[in-house]
Design a protein around this motif. Sequence first.
Motif, mmCIF file in Angstrom:
data_model
loop_
_atom_site.group_PDB
_atom_site.id
_atom_site.type_symbol
_atom_site.label_atom_id
_atom_site.label_comp_id
_atom_site.label_asym_id
_atom_site.label_seq_id
_atom_site.Cartn_x
_atom_site.Cartn_y
_atom_site.Cartn_z
ATOM 1 N N TYR A 178 0.841 -1.195 0.000
ATOM 2 C CA TYR A 178 0.000 0.000 0.000
ATOM 3 C C TYR A 178 0.879 1.250 0.000
ATOM 4 N N ILE A 179 0.461 2.249 -0.751
ATOM 5 C CA ILE A 179 1.160 3.528 -0.768
ATOM 6 C C ILE A 179 0.330 4.517 0.043
ATOM 7 N N VAL A 180 0.931 5.031 1.108
ATOM 8 C CA VAL A 180 0.250 5.994 1.969
ATOM 9 C C VAL A 180 0.630 7.398 1.502
ATOM 10 N N GLU A 181 -0.373 8.150 1.098
ATOM 11 C CA GLU A 181 -0.167 9.531 0.653
ATOM 12 C C GLU A 181 -0.173 10.499 1.830
ATOM 13 N N SER A 182 -0.997 10.216 2.822
ATOM 14 C CA SER A 182 -1.138 11.124 3.959
ATOM 15 C C SER A 182 -1.530 10.329 5.197
ATOM 16 N N TYR A 183 -0.967 10.715 6.316
ATOM 17 C CA TYR A 183 -1.293 10.103 7.609
ATOM 18 C C TYR A 183 -1.353 11.241 8.620
ATOM 19 N N ARG A 184 -2.521 11.453 9.197
ATOM 20 C CA ARG A 184 -2.717 12.487 10.213
ATOM 21 C C ARG A 184 -3.344 11.836 11.444
ATOM 22 N N ASP A 185 -3.016 12.381 12.596
ATOM 23 C CA ASP A 185 -3.577 11.834 13.830
ATOM 24 C C ASP A 185 -3.846 12.966 14.805
ATOM 25 N N GLN A 186 -5.027 12.965 15.378
ATOM 26 C CA GLN A 186 -5.383 13.900 16.444
ATOM 27 C C GLN A 186 -5.410 13.106 17.742
ATOM 28 N N CYS A 187 -4.253 12.857 18.297
ATOM 29 C CA CYS A 187 -4.168 12.044 19.508
ATOM 30 C C CYS A 187 -4.503 12.884 20.735
ATOM 31 N N ALA A 188 -4.935 12.203 21.772
ATOM 32 C CA ALA A 188 -5.281 12.876 23.021
ATOM 33 C C ALA A 188 -4.992 11.949 24.191
ATOM 34 N N ALA A 189 -4.751 12.550 25.332
ATOM 35 C CA ALA A 189 -4.527 11.787 26.557
ATOM 36 C C ALA A 189 -5.535 12.222 27.600
ATOM 37 N N GLN A 190 -6.017 11.260 28.348
ATOM 38 C CA GLN A 190 -6.931 11.558 29.455
ATOM 39 C C GLN A 190 -6.180 11.316 30.758
ATOM 40 N N LEU A 191 -6.135 12.342 31.584
ATOM 41 C CA LEU A 191 -5.469 12.235 32.880
ATOM 42 C C LEU A 191 -6.465 11.810 33.936
ATOM 43 N N GLY A 192 -5.974 11.096 34.914
ATOM 44 C CA GLY A 192 -6.819 10.649 36.016
ATOM 45 C C GLY A 192 -5.956 9.948 37.039
ATOM 46 N N ARG A 193 -6.549 8.992 37.707
ATOM 47 C CA ARG A 193 -5.810 8.204 38.703
ATOM 48 C C ARG A 193 -5.888 6.738 38.319
ATOM 49 N N ASN A 194 -4.767 6.064 38.425
ATOM 50 C CA ASN A 194 -4.727 4.633 38.088
ATOM 51 C C ASN A 194 -5.292 3.807 39.247
ATOM 52 N N GLU A 195 -5.210 2.481 39.111
ATOM 53 C CA GLU A 195 -5.795 1.589 40.126
ATOM 54 C C GLU A 195 -5.123 1.738 41.496
ATOM 55 N N ARG A 196 -3.918 2.286 41.539
ATOM 56 C CA ARG A 196 -3.227 2.543 42.806
ATOM 57 C C ARG A 196 -3.506 3.960 43.309
ATOM 58 N N ARG A 197 -4.432 4.672 42.631
ATOM 59 C CA ARG A 197 -4.835 6.038 42.963
ATOM 60 C C ARG A 197 -3.731 7.056 42.718
ATOM 61 N N LYS A 198 -2.792 6.717 41.842
ATOM 62 C CA LYS A 198 -1.701 7.623 41.479
ATOM 63 C C LYS A 198 -2.105 8.407 40.234
ATOM 64 N N PRO A 199 -1.661 9.671 40.112
ATOM 65 C CA PRO A 199 -1.933 10.430 38.890
ATOM 66 C C PRO A 199 -1.303 9.710 37.692
ATOM 67 N N ALA A 200 -2.060 9.616 36.613
ATOM 68 C CA ALA A 200 -1.573 8.871 35.449
ATOM 69 C C ALA A 200 -2.329 9.284 34.195
ATOM 70 N N VAL A 201 -1.742 8.966 33.064
ATOM 71 C CA VAL A 201 -2.486 9.007 31.814
ATOM 72 C C VAL A 201 -3.302 7.719 31.835
ATOM 73 N N VAL A 202 -4.606 7.835 31.996
ATOM 74 C CA VAL A 202 -5.444 6.646 32.140
ATOM 75 C C VAL A 202 -6.012 6.175 30.803
ATOM 76 N N LYS A 203 -5.923 7.026 29.796
ATOM 77 C CA LYS A 203 -6.377 6.620 28.473
ATOM 78 C C LYS A 203 -5.659 7.471 27.430
ATOM 79 N N ALA A 204 -5.232 6.815 26.368
ATOM 80 C CA ALA A 204 -4.681 7.511 25.210
ATOM 81 C C ALA A 204 -5.569 7.155 24.030
ATOM 82 N N ILE A 205 -5.946 8.170 23.285
ATOM 83 C CA ILE A 205 -6.824 7.946 22.139
ATOM 84 C C ILE A 205 -6.098 8.401 20.884
ATOM 85 N N LEU A 206 -5.909 7.478 19.968
ATOM 86 C CA LEU A 206 -5.313 7.781 18.673
ATOM 87 C C LEU A 206 -6.437 7.800 17.649
#
Length: 113
Positions: A38-66
């Motif tokens: 496959y020939i890729v002409e263009s690849y764009r991504d609007q990624c985002a991170a959701q901050l919160g607390r993990n299972e140990r209640r520590k601050p963390a990036v709890v979700k990354a969305i690509l």
Amino acid sequence: SPEFHGNPSCLDPEQAFVSSLASCHMLTFLAIASKKGYIVESYRDQCAAQLGRNERRKPAVVKAILSPVVEFGAGKKPSQEEYETLHDRAHSACFIANSIAQCVKVTVHPTMT
């Protein structure tokens, strides 16, 4: 992040983290797509991170969305199922995604050109 009293005009660690994840996914996707012819002409991504607390209640990036949007060149183009498989394989082979404990979700857009 501004939520943690950071300067909103500066790149924060969370943005750098999700950007590295998105870059790894993109480069892996491009390599796999190329091997499939496959020939890729263009690849764009609007990624985002959701901050919160993990299972140990520590601050963390709890979700990354690509949210990659890929445009293919003339010639061979993947079906929707093949396109999703390319992203699944890229996610599975991405060493950054494999290095983190939190959920990473890749949203595949149904429209491609």
